[in-house]
Design a protein around this motif. Structure first.
Motif, PDB file in Angstrom:
ATOM      1  N   ALA A   1       0.948  -1.352   0.071  1.00  0.00           N
ATOM      2  CA  ALA A   1       0.061   0.004   0.039  1.00  0.00           C
ATOM      3  C   ALA A   1       0.895   1.413   0.070  1.00  0.00           C
ATOM      4  O   ALA A   1       0.268   2.471  -0.169  1.00  0.00           O
ATOM      5  N   ASP A   2       2.060   0.898   0.355  1.00  0.00           N
ATOM      6  CA  ASP A   2       3.198   2.260   0.478  1.00  0.00           C
ATOM      7  C   ASP A   2       3.803   2.481  -0.946  1.00  0.00           C
ATOM      8  O   ASP A   2       4.673   3.137  -1.002  1.00  0.00           O
ATOM      9  N   HIS A   3       3.135   2.137  -2.092  1.00  0.00           N
ATOM     10  CA  HIS A   3       3.816   2.170  -3.378  1.00  0.00           C
ATOM     11  C   HIS A   3       4.241   3.444  -3.602  1.00  0.00           C
ATOM     12  O   HIS A   3       5.362   3.679  -4.157  1.00  0.00           O
ATOM     13  N   THR A   4       3.414   4.449  -3.413  1.00  0.00           N
ATOM     14  CA  THR A   4       3.686   5.982  -3.675  1.00  0.00           C
ATOM     15  C   THR A   4       4.969   6.334  -3.002  1.00  0.00           C
ATOM     16  O   THR A   4       5.895   7.200  -3.536  1.00  0.00           O
ATOM     17  N   ALA A   5       4.834   6.076  -1.768  1.00  0.00           N
ATOM     18  CA  ALA A   5       5.914   6.564  -0.795  1.00  0.00           C
ATOM     19  C   ALA A   5       7.319   5.822  -1.036  1.00  0.00           C
ATOM     20  O   ALA A   5       8.236   6.624  -1.051  1.00  0.00           O
ATOM     21  N   VAL A   6       7.330   4.785  -1.564  1.00  0.00           N
ATOM     22  CA  VAL A   6       8.348   3.865  -1.863  1.00  0.00           C
ATOM     23  C   VAL A   6       9.172   4.610  -3.013  1.00  0.00           C
ATOM     24  O   VAL A   6      10.216   4.582  -3.155  1.00  0.00           O
ATOM     25  N   THR A   7       8.041   4.770  -4.033  1.00  0.00           N
ATOM     26  CA  THR A   7       8.498   5.423  -5.561  1.00  0.00           C
ATOM     27  C   THR A   7       9.200   6.698  -5.121  1.00  0.00           C
ATOM     28  O   THR A   7      10.154   6.824  -5.579  1.00  0.00           O
ATOM     29  N   GLU A   8       8.609   7.235  -4.365  1.00  0.00           N
ATOM     30  CA  GLU A   8       9.372   8.803  -3.905  1.00  0.00           C
ATOM     31  C   GLU A   8      10.600   8.692  -3.233  1.00  0.00           C
ATOM     32  O   GLU A   8      11.426   9.448  -3.610  1.00  0.00           O
ATOM     33  N   ALA A   9      10.693   7.532  -2.405  1.00  0.00           N
ATOM     34  CA  ALA A   9      11.875   7.466  -1.524  1.00  0.00           C
ATOM     35  C   ALA A   9      12.972   7.155  -2.552  1.00  0.00           C
ATOM     36  O   ALA A   9      14.108   7.411  -2.555  1.00  0.00           O
ATOM     37  N   PHE A  10      12.815   6.133  -3.688  1.00  0.00           N
ATOM     38  CA  PHE A  10      13.624   5.697  -4.632  1.00  0.00           C
ATOM     39  C   PHE A  10      13.914   7.094  -5.569  1.00  0.00           C
ATOM     40  O   PHE A  10      15.233   7.204  -5.805  1.00  0.00           O
ATOM     41  N   THR A  11      12.866   7.658  -5.912  1.00  0.00           N
ATOM     42  CA  THR A  11      13.133   8.840  -6.844  1.00  0.00           C
ATOM     43  C   THR A  11      14.128   9.867  -6.178  1.00  0.00           C
ATOM     44  O   THR A  11      15.023  10.361  -6.598  1.00  0.00           O
ATOM     45  N   HIS A  12      13.863  10.271  -4.773  1.00  0.00           N
ATOM     46  CA  HIS A  12      14.754  10.998  -3.946  1.00  0.00           C
ATOM     47  C   HIS A  12      16.367  10.541  -4.020  1.00  0.00           C
ATOM     48  O   HIS A  12      17.012  11.375  -4.147  1.00  0.00           O
ATOM     49  N   GLY A  13      16.421   9.249  -3.631  1.00  0.00           N
ATOM     50  CA  GLY A  13      17.867   8.724  -3.890  1.00  0.00           C
ATOM     51  C   GLY A  13      18.504   8.721  -5.022  1.00  0.00           C
ATOM     52  O   GLY A  13      19.669   9.284  -5.370  1.00  0.00           O
TER      53      GLY A  13
END
Length: 176
Positions: free
Chosen positions: A132-144
């Motif tokens: 369910a945290d797909h968006t937050a995980v994607t944003e974390a990867f994008t930030h990295g």
């Protein structure tokens, strides 16, 4: 394909100026994709094209610098040095960029995932316990990834400053 025009540019501007342009283009081009999540694809494509232009300018200049530093009978050493530095730079670049991506990713994971043991180091590992945290995980990867590209751009610009300074020094002391 465009490298055939670089010798003429070197004759007009000189190696130091051409190298300066190469490193500025490469560094600036690396900054572009670091903002890709907020850009249209054509802007991203232009940034990649700029990186390619920078590399296209740098390769012949750096080859000329390496080969002109040694006598003709040591051309094999110059070629080996060129290949070794390219391989070392590639391996080190991948290691450093990968480390920055992972650190930025894990630092920006949602709180429930950042307490997970073991800490997820990939998007897939992060999504397994928390789909369910797909968006937050994607944003974390994008930030990295964005942080890693900005760091790479900075390293290219700093390394470029050192290389250009060395090229200027070499051209000042070279016999005419």
């Amino acid at each position: 394909m465009g490298t055939r025009y670089v010798p003429g540019l070197i004759r007009r501007l000189g190696i130091p100026a051409t190298l300066c342009a190469a490193f500025v283009l490469t560094g600036a081009g690396l900054l572009g994709p670091s903002y890709a999540s907020t850009m249209a694809y054509p802007v991203y494509a232009v940034a990649l094209f700029v990186v390619g232009l920078g590399i296209m300018l740098a390769a012949p200049c750096l080859t000329a610098q390496i080969f002109s530093a040694l006598p003709v009978e040591r051309a094999g050493i110059a070629g080996g040095l060129q290949r070794a530095t390219r391989e070392l730079g590639s391996a080190l670049g991948v290691a450093v960029v990968g480390t920055i991506v992972t650190a930025g990713f894990t630092d920006h994971l949602p709180t429930d995932l950042s307490r997970h043991s073991p800490l997820p180091h990939t998007v897939q590992e992060a999504l397994m316990p928390a789909p369910a945290d797909h968006t937050a995980v994607t944003e974390a990867f994008t930030h990295g990834a964005d942080t890693a590209l900005r760091a790479a751009a900075l390293v290219v610009l700093l390394a470029g400053a050192l290389v250009v300074a060395g090229a200027r020094r070499a051209h000042r002391i070279a016999p005419r």
